[in-house]
Design an enzyme around this catalytic site. Sequence first.
Site, PDB file in Angstrom:
ATOM      1  N   CYS A  41     -42.795  57.520  35.250  1.00  7.22           N
ATOM      2  CA  CYS A  41     -43.094  57.504  33.814  1.00  7.22           C
ATOM      3  C   CYS A  41     -44.490  58.065  33.573  1.00  7.22           C
ATOM      4  O   CYS A  41     -44.731  58.797  32.606  1.00  7.22           O
ATOM      5  CB  CYS A  41     -43.043  56.093  33.259  1.00  7.22           C
ATOM      6  SG  CYS A  41     -41.687  55.095  33.831  1.00  7.22           S
TER       7      CYS A  41
ATOM      8  N   ASP B 223     -25.468  67.584  39.840  1.00  2.00           N
ATOM      9  CA  ASP B 223     -26.405  67.653  38.731  1.00  2.00           C
ATOM     10  C   ASP B 223     -26.496  69.133  38.360  1.00  2.00           C
ATOM     11  O   ASP B 223     -26.315  69.988  39.220  1.00  2.00           O
ATOM     12  CB  ASP B 223     -27.758  67.126  39.244  1.00  2.00           C
ATOM     13  CG  ASP B 223     -28.887  67.452  38.319  1.00  2.00           C
ATOM     14  OD1 ASP B 223     -28.799  67.066  37.155  1.00  2.00           O
ATOM     15  OD2 ASP B 223     -29.858  68.094  38.766  1.00  2.00           O
TER      16      ASP B 223
ATOM     17  N   CYS C  48     -43.643  52.879  35.430  1.00  2.00           N
ATOM     18  CA  CYS C  48     -43.318  53.363  36.773  1.00  2.00           C
ATOM     19  C   CYS C  48     -44.049  54.669  37.020  1.00  2.00           C
ATOM     20  O   CYS C  48     -44.455  55.355  36.085  1.00  2.00           O
ATOM     21  CB  CYS C  48     -41.813  53.530  36.975  1.00  2.00           C
ATOM     22  SG  CYS C  48     -41.079  54.865  36.042  1.00  2.00           S
TER      23      CYS C  48
ATOM     24  N   ASP D  99     -10.370  57.757  84.637  1.00  2.01           N
ATOM     25  CA  ASP D  99     -11.285  57.295  83.593  1.00  2.01           C
ATOM     26  C   ASP D  99     -12.582  58.095  83.609  1.00  2.01           C
ATOM     27  O   ASP D  99     -13.118  58.482  82.571  1.00  2.01           O
ATOM     28  CB  ASP D  99     -11.581  55.806  83.776  1.00  2.01           C
ATOM     29  CG  ASP D  99     -12.331  55.267  82.575  1.00  2.01           C
ATOM     30  OD1 ASP D  99     -11.881  55.548  81.442  1.00  2.01           O
ATOM     31  OD2 ASP D  99     -13.361  54.614  82.755  1.00  2.01           O
TER      32      ASP D  99
END
Lengths: 83, 738
Positions: free
Chosen positions: B20, B421, B17, B701
């Site tokens: 990677c 994280d 990938c 309305d």
Amino acid sequence: MPEITLYTVPNCADCHAVKRLLTHHGAAFTEKNVRGDPEAVAEMQAKANVRIAPVTLIGEQAFYGPFDDQRPRILTALQGSRE
Amino acid sequence: MSAPRSRLEYFVDGMDCASCVQKVERMIATLPGAEEVRTSFNKQTLRLDLDETQTERATLERNLQALGYTPSLLNPPTAPMSEAAPKDHAHGEHGHVHEAPTPGQPWYATGQGKLVVTSGVLLALAWLFGFIEPQFATWGFVAATLLGVWPLAKKAVASARFGDYFSINTLVSLAAVGAVLIGEAAEGAVVVFFFAVGELLEGIAAGRARAGIQALAALVPKTALLVEGQGTREVPADSLAVGQTVQVNPGGRVPADGTILSGTSNLDDSPVTGESVPVVKSAGNTVYAGSINTDGVLTVRVDKAASDNTIARIIHLVEEAEGSKAPTARFIDRFSRYYTPGVVAVSALVALVPPLLFGGVWHEWLYKGIALLLIGCPCALVLSVPAAITSGISAGTRRGLLIKGGAALESIGSVKTVAFDKTGTLTAGKPRVTDVVGQDRNEVLRLAAAVESGSSHPLAKAITDAAKGSHLTLPAAENAQALPGKAVTATVEGRTLSVSSPRHAATLTTLPADLSATIEAFEKQGRTAVVLLDGPTPLGVIAIRDEPRPDAREAVAQLRGLGVQTVMLTGDNARTGQAIASDLGMDVRAELLPEDKLRLIADLKAKGGVAMVGDGINDAPALAQSDVGIAMGGGTDVALETADAALLRERVTGVADLVGLSRATMQNIKVNIAFALGLKAIFLVTTLLGYTNLWMAILADTGATAIVTANALRLLRWKGSGPAAPRTVTAAPTPSRA
């Protein structure tokens, strides 16, 4: 809309990013996990001459490389196909 | 004399990938003697020229295996040649064209505005004719009704073709046409007129929210100073191409996203990040189009064309986000799917049953049936939700909180847990040396820095930075080798030194008890300890700490105040993780592998919603797995693309702001729904009982529509906890309107 195939591997940030990009633009695609699937690798290689995910196949066009590289091209391709 | 080098080419199994590939490239970059490194996407190979006196081939292969890849050598090593196949990085095509933001038209110039004006004028004329020539008046009302109904009927037919037979447009069209048929054209005309007004109001509300965002585009300068040879030339900013160099003078605005080539200056990034405090940037840093260069002269390499810069992308994302529906909006749709046919059915029964079965007067019951249709029309309800969502998204964007869609905006407020994280999110990701323990502090630091000098690992950088800070002169290191996650070794001044993790050091030698105690103490304080070894002899310990971001503690406290649990996910050792987490007042799960993170997120998801906050680059899978992924990242591509929300100013408190904004928006929507439905119920009952007439119901309305729209616009003034960036530029083309 041309057929879109996305070749991915699990836990790959760039693959996720491409997926999100396509989904975001409402482009339907088929995802193929190529890890541990020699047939899919062979198919990806035959179509794009690349072995590294993510590979985005839009019609006849194939894009590969990191997300930042692919993004503008994918967008161009998507846009082209809409016109 | 040049060292003997060999060209190696490996097929790397597992390097499949793009990330990677980057991981491998980064690892190779830490190896001394590795040059001409090329990875091939086509062949999944790695090619490099390696000086094997500096790094052994075995070390390279071991490092690759440590990363989880299996290299197999493809060629017998040869002497390097000069040609090298360049990776395809052509960036010429940039097809992503954003529609130029249309400057705000006055409301009466829009299609909807023209419709309102024309039917309003017809209505007024017809009413006036009512005093002079009543039969003309009726035709005027009929004309006004048909004119107003035409676009609604077209939409009704369109949605009926997609299987939605009872849309709000169907309801209004039926009511208006029915009113004309029973000879009450005046009421029909008024109803469609006010319905058009309601839609116009909603359009104006959305336009106002959008104008605020599009004002950002006006912050990018129209011209740029292109550097050519020795001089500069003014060119339109739109014409800049990737790779060109521009000069930005003090006080000027950066014309394009790019990288600083030379110069140092304070930059005000508020257009992109909402952060009004200027940031110091120098060569190598990225700058955003629209940022203000407050002092020095900068030369900047253009990295993105005008149509693709960060501001343009944010605007585009927000515009798309506004179009995507929140679950509440979908709920309203679903609700309408049952509600609207229900109203039609009841109206039909009221109109038909009494005259057919009980001999009622046709005109009277038809009138009542049509009155029901008109009162039942859920205009305010249907219009209020998109207005609130649009306002909420816009309010967030102006404060550096980018939310990509109504669904994300809605779910953030309801999550039970926020998972963070650690590195780069709760901490700044820039570790620093805090303590050096050993006989001679400076000697320990000097030698350790020498060993680490070739590495780009954050810990290595912390050590070399500390040595630089102490003005130490580093000796040369030879035979540097890295064992990722374990140690770096090198020969320095004839000694074989290594900088090692305590656990790895313990496998090589027996650490004295006092040193072990020191290491444990450091780790309990949230620091990472490394041991400097001379052969088997420990020389000292260096403690390094990645400091939490200054507002991390406050953010955790704010979230707790909002009733949201927080948990830190880290791959770091348990002691360090625990120390930092308890410092911030949150839970921790340490020593996690990437797949552990995914599993934990799935568990938390099962226990109620979970939002994951990460720095966006390596956390993409976890961000995708969670209910809401929030990326911490000032406008990086991967962050903008993968996450549901992004914190453009890198502040942890932004997470609490997101929760607050989401809750404010949902509260606003709930109030609107309750108000619209409540008013409807009251007038339905009173009109049927005869206390109020149809006109009042219609006005009520319309009034409700105006009120809920105004209520939704209040969200634009949402402040959050942080100060909003002052918007100094008023180039915003705001629509002129009442």
